[in-house]
Scaffold this motif. Structure first.
Motif, PDB file in Angstrom:
ATOM      1  N   MET A 111      50.841   3.494  74.858  1.00  0.00           N
ATOM      2  CA  MET A 111      51.091   3.959  76.218  1.00  0.00           C
ATOM      3  C   MET A 111      49.773   4.166  76.965  1.00  0.00           C
ATOM      4  SD  MET A 111      54.315   6.590  75.729  1.00  0.00           S
ATOM      5  CE  MET A 111      54.715   6.571  77.481  1.00  0.00           C
ATOM      6  N   ILE A 112      48.777   4.694  76.264  1.00  0.00           N
ATOM      7  CA  ILE A 112      47.452   4.856  76.883  1.00  0.00           C
ATOM      8  C   ILE A 112      46.897   3.498  77.300  1.00  0.00           C
ATOM      9  CG2 ILE A 112      45.066   5.548  76.443  1.00  0.00           C
ATOM     10  CD1 ILE A 112      46.169   7.698  74.526  1.00  0.00           C
ATOM     11  N   ALA A 113      47.002   2.516  76.402  1.00  0.00           N
ATOM     12  CA  ALA A 113      46.496   1.175  76.700  1.00  0.00           C
ATOM     13  C   ALA A 113      47.256   0.543  77.861  1.00  0.00           C
ATOM     14  CB  ALA A 113      46.608   0.295  75.450  1.00  0.00           C
ATOM     15  N   HIS A 114      48.561   0.754  77.908  1.00  0.00           N
ATOM     16  CA  HIS A 114      49.378   0.190  78.980  1.00  0.00           C
ATOM     17  C   HIS A 114      48.957   0.762  80.333  1.00  0.00           C
ATOM     18  CE1 HIS A 114      53.086  -1.554  80.684  1.00  0.00           C
ATOM     19  NE2 HIS A 114      53.189  -0.425  81.366  1.00  0.00           N
ATOM     20  N   CYS A 115      48.714   2.072  80.382  1.00  0.00           N
ATOM     21  CA  CYS A 115      48.296   2.701  81.636  1.00  0.00           C
ATOM     22  C   CYS A 115      46.943   2.145  82.097  1.00  0.00           C
ATOM     23  CB  CYS A 115      48.209   4.217  81.461  1.00  0.00           C
ATOM     24  SG  CYS A 115      49.813   5.039  81.282  1.00  0.00           S
ATOM     25  N   ALA A 116      46.040   1.938  81.142  1.00  0.00           N
ATOM     26  CA  ALA A 116      44.729   1.377  81.499  1.00  0.00           C
ATOM     27  C   ALA A 116      44.856  -0.056  81.993  1.00  0.00           C
ATOM     28  CB  ALA A 116      43.798   1.453  80.288  1.00  0.00           C
ATOM     29  N   ARG A 117      45.700  -0.824  81.329  1.00  0.00           N
ATOM     30  CA  ARG A 117      45.843  -2.243  81.679  1.00  0.00           C
ATOM     31  C   ARG A 117      46.429  -2.438  83.064  1.00  0.00           C
ATOM     32  NH1 ARG A 117      49.766  -6.608  78.499  1.00  0.00           N
ATOM     33  NH2 ARG A 117      49.257  -8.410  79.825  1.00  0.00           N
ATOM     34  N   PHE A 118      47.413  -1.611  83.442  1.00  0.00           N
ATOM     35  CA  PHE A 118      48.095  -1.802  84.726  1.00  0.00           C
ATOM     36  C   PHE A 118      47.738  -0.741  85.769  1.00  0.00           C
ATOM     37  CE2 PHE A 118      50.792  -3.944  81.595  1.00  0.00           C
ATOM     38  CZ  PHE A 118      50.929  -5.187  82.197  1.00  0.00           C
ATOM     39  N   SER A 119      46.660  -0.020  85.513  1.00  0.00           N
ATOM     40  CA  SER A 119      46.154   0.991  86.464  1.00  0.00           C
ATOM     41  C   SER A 119      47.215   2.015  86.848  1.00  0.00           C
ATOM     42  CB  SER A 119      45.602   0.303  87.725  1.00  0.00           C
ATOM     43  OG  SER A 119      44.540  -0.571  87.401  1.00  0.00           O
ATOM     44  N   VAL A 120      47.951   2.454  85.845  1.00  0.00           N
ATOM     45  CA  VAL A 120      48.951   3.498  86.057  1.00  0.00           C
ATOM     46  C   VAL A 120      48.262   4.852  85.897  1.00  0.00           C
ATOM     47  CG1 VAL A 120      51.118   4.514  85.238  1.00  0.00           C
ATOM     48  CG2 VAL A 120      50.779   2.034  85.148  1.00  0.00           C
ATOM     49  N   PRO A 121      48.328   5.734  86.887  1.00  0.00           N
ATOM     50  CA  PRO A 121      47.670   7.039  86.771  1.00  0.00           C
ATOM     51  C   PRO A 121      48.143   7.783  85.525  1.00  0.00           C
ATOM     52  CG  PRO A 121      48.441   6.682  89.011  1.00  0.00           C
ATOM     53  CD  PRO A 121      49.017   5.566  88.187  1.00  0.00           C
ATOM     54  N   LEU A 122      47.185   8.292  84.748  1.00  0.00           N
ATOM     55  CA  LEU A 122      47.493   8.950  83.487  1.00  0.00           C
ATOM     56  C   LEU A 122      46.980  10.386  83.508  1.00  0.00           C
ATOM     57  CD1 LEU A 122      48.432   8.977  80.526  1.00  0.00           C
ATOM     58  CD2 LEU A 122      46.206   7.997  79.896  1.00  0.00           C
ATOM     59  N   VAL A 123      47.879  11.312  83.192  1.00  0.00           N
ATOM     60  CA  VAL A 123      47.536  12.725  83.092  1.00  0.00           C
ATOM     61  C   VAL A 123      47.661  13.137  81.637  1.00  0.00           C
ATOM     62  CG1 VAL A 123      48.125  15.083  83.803  1.00  0.00           C
ATOM     63  CG2 VAL A 123      48.405  13.178  85.415  1.00  0.00           C
ATOM     64  N   ALA A 124      46.623  13.742  81.101  1.00  0.00           N
ATOM     65  CA  ALA A 124      46.650  14.242  79.725  1.00  0.00           C
ATOM     66  C   ALA A 124      46.903  15.740  79.753  1.00  0.00           C
ATOM     67  CB  ALA A 124      45.326  13.962  79.033  1.00  0.00           C
ATOM     68  N   MET A 125      47.836  16.202  78.931  1.00  0.00           N
ATOM     69  CA  MET A 125      48.062  17.632  78.745  1.00  0.00           C
ATOM     70  C   MET A 125      47.690  17.937  77.305  1.00  0.00           C
ATOM     71  SD  MET A 125      51.508  19.891  79.532  1.00  0.00           S
ATOM     72  CE  MET A 125      51.528  19.444  81.258  1.00  0.00           C
ATOM     73  N   THR A 126      46.535  18.546  77.102  1.00  0.00           N
ATOM     74  CA  THR A 126      45.989  18.737  75.768  1.00  0.00           C
ATOM     75  C   THR A 126      45.077  19.948  75.755  1.00  0.00           C
ATOM     76  OG1 THR A 126      44.705  17.652  74.019  1.00  0.00           O
ATOM     77  CG2 THR A 126      44.053  17.191  76.286  1.00  0.00           C
ATOM     78  N   ARG A 127      44.683  20.390  74.545  1.00  0.00           N
ATOM     79  CA  ARG A 127      43.734  21.503  74.445  1.00  0.00           C
ATOM     80  C   ARG A 127      42.333  21.026  74.066  1.00  0.00           C
ATOM     81  NH1 ARG A 127      42.636  22.697  69.163  1.00  0.00           N
ATOM     82  NH2 ARG A 127      44.155  21.999  67.602  1.00  0.00           N
ATOM     83  N   ARG A 128      42.155  19.708  73.880  1.00  0.00           N
ATOM     84  CA  ARG A 128      40.852  19.189  73.467  1.00  0.00           C
ATOM     85  C   ARG A 128      40.285  18.249  74.520  1.00  0.00           C
ATOM     86  NH1 ARG A 128      41.078  16.667  67.718  1.00  0.00           N
ATOM     87  NH2 ARG A 128      38.894  16.371  68.270  1.00  0.00           N
ATOM     88  N   ALA A 129      39.205  18.706  75.177  1.00  0.00           N
ATOM     89  CA  ALA A 129      38.613  17.938  76.274  1.00  0.00           C
ATOM     90  C   ALA A 129      37.941  16.659  75.806  1.00  0.00           C
ATOM     91  CB  ALA A 129      37.604  18.811  77.023  1.00  0.00           C
ATOM     92  N   ASN A 130      37.497  16.638  74.545  1.00  0.00           N
ATOM     93  CA  ASN A 130      36.794  15.451  74.040  1.00  0.00           C
ATOM     94  C   ASN A 130      37.682  14.548  73.203  1.00  0.00           C
ATOM     95  OD1 ASN A 130      37.126  17.154  71.910  1.00  0.00           O
ATOM     96  ND2 ASN A 130      35.042  16.931  71.094  1.00  0.00           N
ATOM     97  N   SER A 131      38.994  14.739  73.283  1.00  0.00           N
ATOM     98  CA  SER A 131      39.927  13.936  72.491  1.00  0.00           C
ATOM     99  C   SER A 131      40.081  12.533  73.083  1.00  0.00           C
ATOM    100  CB  SER A 131      41.295  14.613  72.442  1.00  0.00           C
ATOM    101  OG  SER A 131      41.857  14.695  73.743  1.00  0.00           O
ATOM    102  N   THR A 132      40.647  11.664  72.289  1.00  0.00           N
ATOM    103  CA  THR A 132      40.888  10.285  72.743  1.00  0.00           C
ATOM    104  C   THR A 132      41.759  10.269  73.990  1.00  0.00           C
ATOM    105  OG1 THR A 132      40.725   9.471  70.467  1.00  0.00           O
ATOM    106  CG2 THR A 132      41.855   8.054  72.071  1.00  0.00           C
ATOM    107  N   LEU A 133      42.814  11.070  73.987  1.00  0.00           N
ATOM    108  CA  LEU A 133      43.718  11.119  75.139  1.00  0.00           C
ATOM    109  C   LEU A 133      43.005  11.617  76.375  1.00  0.00           C
ATOM    110  CD1 LEU A 133      46.496  10.952  76.480  1.00  0.00           C
ATOM    111  CD2 LEU A 133      47.016  13.213  75.517  1.00  0.00           C
ATOM    112  N   ALA A 134      42.264  12.705  76.256  1.00  0.00           N
ATOM    113  CA  ALA A 134      41.572  13.278  77.414  1.00  0.00           C
ATOM    114  C   ALA A 134      40.542  12.312  77.977  1.00  0.00           C
ATOM    115  CB  ALA A 134      40.915  14.600  77.018  1.00  0.00           C
TER     116      ALA A 134
END
Length: 319
Positions: A111-134
């Motif tokens: 899903m992360i890759a899909h958002c990057a590929r098609f320029s879909v705005p992505l919001v991460a809800m996480t507790r780790r600022a340096n994580s892959t998702l963030a």
């Protein structure tokens, strides 16, 4: 000597205290990106896609349902299903919120890759600022690193509570900015208790030939016949289209002497209590209960438009 084990009630208080303190901390440390995320979601022409794995997936489902029911079209996409074709549900017109406490949930990778590929705005809800998702997200809603409330500090408890509360905060913020009001809420909640509480009198009132209408010169024998036929236990006195009075069982008892020799105009109680078509059904029921009435005429101005019986409110689920 070993300490006695805490009682279930003591454990419950500990859990609620831990999670409550985390929510207070979340309020104090509200993510700095919150306003930007809200503004972006308000402008999304498509849908808000919310997703997560495991317990976060359940939080995502609740968030999407809350968004959708408060005026922000939304849906969930399961990460596993996304990797097997459901990525097609996510379009360039959408925005995606991915929930992961660690930010390293491997099932979210596609899903992360899909958002990057098609320029879909992505919001991460996480507790780790340096994580892959963030690191991959356009916006990060960073939650405090608060302890889980479970005995071993690992089961998602505090973290899911904070995520759900933050989702509620987003939904309410967007709801307020959209001007989403009680009428809008009613349109999305036609069933159940919520829908019933937001029903208007006009939705259940009786109209037209159902109404027990009489004129001022109608003889009381005819009035009694109309009251019996219509089944509301009252007659409505109408003069030139305007509600002029009401005849109830109480009026009949007060005029027993010579009743059959009188007319409706002589027996009716003038200026009766009424309600309006756009009044909330719940409010009309309150008026009937407070005044010990079973019916209320419905008027617009002075014109009679309908009649509501207490049974109509009860049948609609307002109680």
């Amino acid at each position: 000597m070993s300490q006695p084990s805490p009682t279930p009630s003591e454990i419950a208080r500990q859990v609620l205290t831990t999670e409550g303190e985390a929510l207070h901390r979340l309020a104090r440390e509200l993510p700095g990106s919150f306003d930007a995320v809200t503004a972006m979601l308000l402008e999304v022409p498509g849908r808000i896609i919310v997703s997560g794995m495991g317990k976060s997936g359940h939080v995502a489902a609740k968030m999407a349902a809350t968004f959708a029911s408060t005026g922000s079209p939304a849906q969930t996409v399961h990460p596993g299903e996304a990797s097997h074709g459901d990525l097609g549900m996510i379009t360039r017109a959408d925005a995606v919120i991915l929930i992961s406490n660690s930010g390293e949930t491997k099932e979210l990778a596609d899903m992360i890759a899909h958002c990057a590929r098609f320029s879909v705005p992505l919001v991460a809800m996480t507790r780790r600022a340096n994580s892959t998702l963030a690191q991959a997200a356009d916006h990060v809603l960073l939650m405090p690193d608060a302890p889980e409330a479970c005995a071993i500090g690992m089961a998602p408890t505090t973290s899911t509570t904070m995520a759900m509360a933050l989702g509620d905060a987003l939904a309410v913020a967007m709801m307020r900015h959209r001007g989403f009001d009680r009428e809008s809420f009613a349109a999305f909640h036609p069933g159940g208790t919520l829908g019933a509480q937001l029903l208007r009198v006009a939705a259940v009132m009786h109209t037209g030939d159902e109404l027990p209408v009489v004129a001022a010169d109608t003889p009381m024998p005819d009035v009694l016949l109309i009251m019996s036929q219509k089944g509301f236990g009252v007659a409505l006195l109408v003069e030139e289209g305007r509600l002029a009075g009401i005849i109830t069982d109480g009026d009949l008892r007060r005029n027993m002497a010579g009743l059959m020799d009188r007319t409706a105009g002589e027996v009716a109680t003038r200026a009766p209590l009424t309600t309006a078509p756009d009044t909330l059904l719940l409010e009309a029921l309150g008026v009937m209960n407070d005044s010990k009435r079973t019916v209320l005429p419905v008027t617009e101005g002075a014109a009679l438009t309908g009649l509501i019986h207490i049974h109509d409110a009860l049948r609609a689920g307002v109680a």
